[in-house]
Design a protein around this motif. Structure first.
Motif, PDB file in Angstrom:
ATOM      1  N   ALA A 187      -3.477   0.660  -9.547  1.00  0.00           N
ATOM      2  CA  ALA A 187      -3.656   0.034 -10.866  1.00  0.00           C
ATOM      3  C   ALA A 187      -3.718  -1.479 -10.734  1.00  0.00           C
ATOM      4  N   LYS A 188      -2.910  -2.039  -9.834  1.00  0.00           N
ATOM      5  CA  LYS A 188      -2.896  -3.486  -9.606  1.00  0.00           C
ATOM      6  C   LYS A 188      -4.273  -3.959  -9.125  1.00  0.00           C
ATOM      7  N   LEU A 189      -4.867  -3.235  -8.200  1.00  0.00           N
ATOM      8  CA  LEU A 189      -6.204  -3.586  -7.699  1.00  0.00           C
ATOM      9  C   LEU A 189      -7.249  -3.474  -8.804  1.00  0.00           C
ATOM     10  N   ILE A 207       0.808  -1.224   0.000  1.00  0.00           N
ATOM     11  CA  ILE A 207       0.000   0.000   0.000  1.00  0.00           C
ATOM     12  C   ILE A 207       0.840   1.273   0.000  1.00  0.00           C
ATOM     13  N   HIS A 208       2.160   1.133   0.091  1.00  0.00           N
ATOM     14  CA  HIS A 208       3.041   2.297   0.028  1.00  0.00           C
ATOM     15  C   HIS A 208       3.512   2.559  -1.400  1.00  0.00           C
ATOM     16  N   ASN A 209       3.100   1.705  -2.316  1.00  0.00           N
ATOM     17  CA  ASN A 209       3.484   1.816  -3.718  1.00  0.00           C
ATOM     18  C   ASN A 209       2.267   2.321  -4.496  1.00  0.00           C
ATOM     19  N   TYR A 210       2.407   3.465  -5.158  1.00  0.00           N
ATOM     20  CA  TYR A 210       1.277   4.061  -5.875  1.00  0.00           C
ATOM     21  C   TYR A 210       0.685   3.108  -6.920  1.00  0.00           C
ATOM     22  N   CYS A 211       1.496   2.234  -7.473  1.00  0.00           N
ATOM     23  CA  CYS A 211       1.031   1.295  -8.499  1.00  0.00           C
ATOM     24  C   CYS A 211       0.022   0.286  -7.962  1.00  0.00           C
ATOM     25  N   VAL A 212      -0.124   0.205  -6.657  1.00  0.00           N
ATOM     26  CA  VAL A 212      -1.075  -0.742  -6.081  1.00  0.00           C
ATOM     27  C   VAL A 212      -2.505  -0.429  -6.542  1.00  0.00           C
ATOM     28  N   ASP A 226       6.585   4.559  -6.734  1.00  0.00           N
ATOM     29  CA  ASP A 226       5.661   4.232  -7.827  1.00  0.00           C
ATOM     30  C   ASP A 226       6.339   3.211  -8.734  1.00  0.00           C
ATOM     31  N   ASP A 227       7.011   2.247  -8.117  1.00  0.00           N
ATOM     32  CA  ASP A 227       7.741   1.203  -8.815  1.00  0.00           C
ATOM     33  C   ASP A 227       6.812   0.015  -9.081  1.00  0.00           C
ATOM     34  N   CYS A 228       6.205  -0.002 -10.259  1.00  0.00           N
ATOM     35  CA  CYS A 228       5.232  -1.050 -10.587  1.00  0.00           C
ATOM     36  C   CYS A 228       5.867  -2.432 -10.677  1.00  0.00           C
ATOM     37  N   SER A 229       7.107  -2.521 -11.081  1.00  0.00           N
ATOM     38  CA  SER A 229       7.756  -3.830 -11.174  1.00  0.00           C
ATOM     39  C   SER A 229       7.959  -4.454  -9.793  1.00  0.00           C
ATOM     40  N   ALA A 230       8.012  -3.635  -8.756  1.00  0.00           N
ATOM     41  CA  ALA A 230       8.159  -4.164  -7.394  1.00  0.00           C
ATOM     42  C   ALA A 230       6.925  -4.967  -6.975  1.00  0.00           C
ATOM     43  N   ASP A 284      -6.819  -3.745 -12.055  1.00  0.00           N
ATOM     44  CA  ASP A 284      -6.608  -4.836 -13.014  1.00  0.00           C
ATOM     45  C   ASP A 284      -7.128  -6.161 -12.476  1.00  0.00           C
ATOM     46  N   PHE A 285      -6.888  -6.404 -11.209  1.00  0.00           N
ATOM     47  CA  PHE A 285      -7.330  -7.665 -10.618  1.00  0.00           C
ATOM     48  C   PHE A 285      -8.852  -7.750 -10.595  1.00  0.00           C
ATOM     49  N   VAL A 286      -9.497  -6.680 -10.174  1.00  0.00           N
ATOM     50  CA  VAL A 286     -10.959  -6.667 -10.097  1.00  0.00           C
ATOM     51  C   VAL A 286     -11.580  -6.794 -11.487  1.00  0.00           C
ATOM     52  N   ALA A 287     -10.949  -6.188 -12.494  1.00  0.00           N
ATOM     53  CA  ALA A 287     -11.493  -6.198 -13.856  1.00  0.00           C
ATOM     54  C   ALA A 287     -11.147  -7.466 -14.630  1.00  0.00           C
ATOM     55  N   TYR A 288     -10.315  -8.346 -14.062  1.00  0.00           N
ATOM     56  CA  TYR A 288      -9.914  -9.558 -14.780  1.00  0.00           C
ATOM     57  C   TYR A 288     -11.160 -10.365 -15.139  1.00  0.00           C
TER      58      TYR A 288
END
Length: 133
Positions: free
Chosen positions: A73-75, A66-71, A117-121, A77-81
């Protein structure tokens, strides 16, 4: 006798303070943190479960920080799968992810601080030595 009474009163005061500390309502941050850990653990259990449909293997990886801004987008994407709608465990997990996303962008928007905001992490997390793998 007076010393024993003072020690007893000190002990009661200390225990009362500890109880009050534990009774404090959760903050937005603590709620987001606990829900993200719950979702990550549920995802791990889902992946290792033998009774789950093979579509689970195709789900997007779900490691949440939750400290990564990319979370966010990750959420999303997961919900829209689009797959696995018929698997109850996946539907429940998607509902939790949707709740976390809503809490983060609505209720806790001003309380959260993103450190990266490291999405690869989020795709290849490096676990700390303290965190179990």
């Amino acid at each position: 006798k007076l010393l024993t009474m003072k020690m007893l009163l000190s002990l009661i005061a200390l225990l009362s303070a500890a109880l009050l500390t534990n009774a404090a309502p959760p903050t937005c941050y603590s709620r987001v943190l606990s829900l993200s850990k719950e979702i990550t653990e549920s995802f791990k259990e889902l992946q290792t479960s033998k009774a789950v449909d093979s579509c689970v293997e195709m789900l997007p990886r779900l490691y949440l920080d939750i400290h990564n801004y990319c979370v966010l987008a990750k959420l999303r994407d997961f919900v829209a799968y689009p797959r696995c709608e018929r698997v109850l465990e996946v539907s429940e997990l998607k509902e939790k992810a949707r709740s976390l996303y809503t809490i983060m962008i609505s209720y806790c928007r001003r309380d959260l601080v993103f450190l990266t905001d490291d999405c690869s992490a989020l795709e290849n997390p490096v676990l700390s030595p303290i965190e179990p793998s």
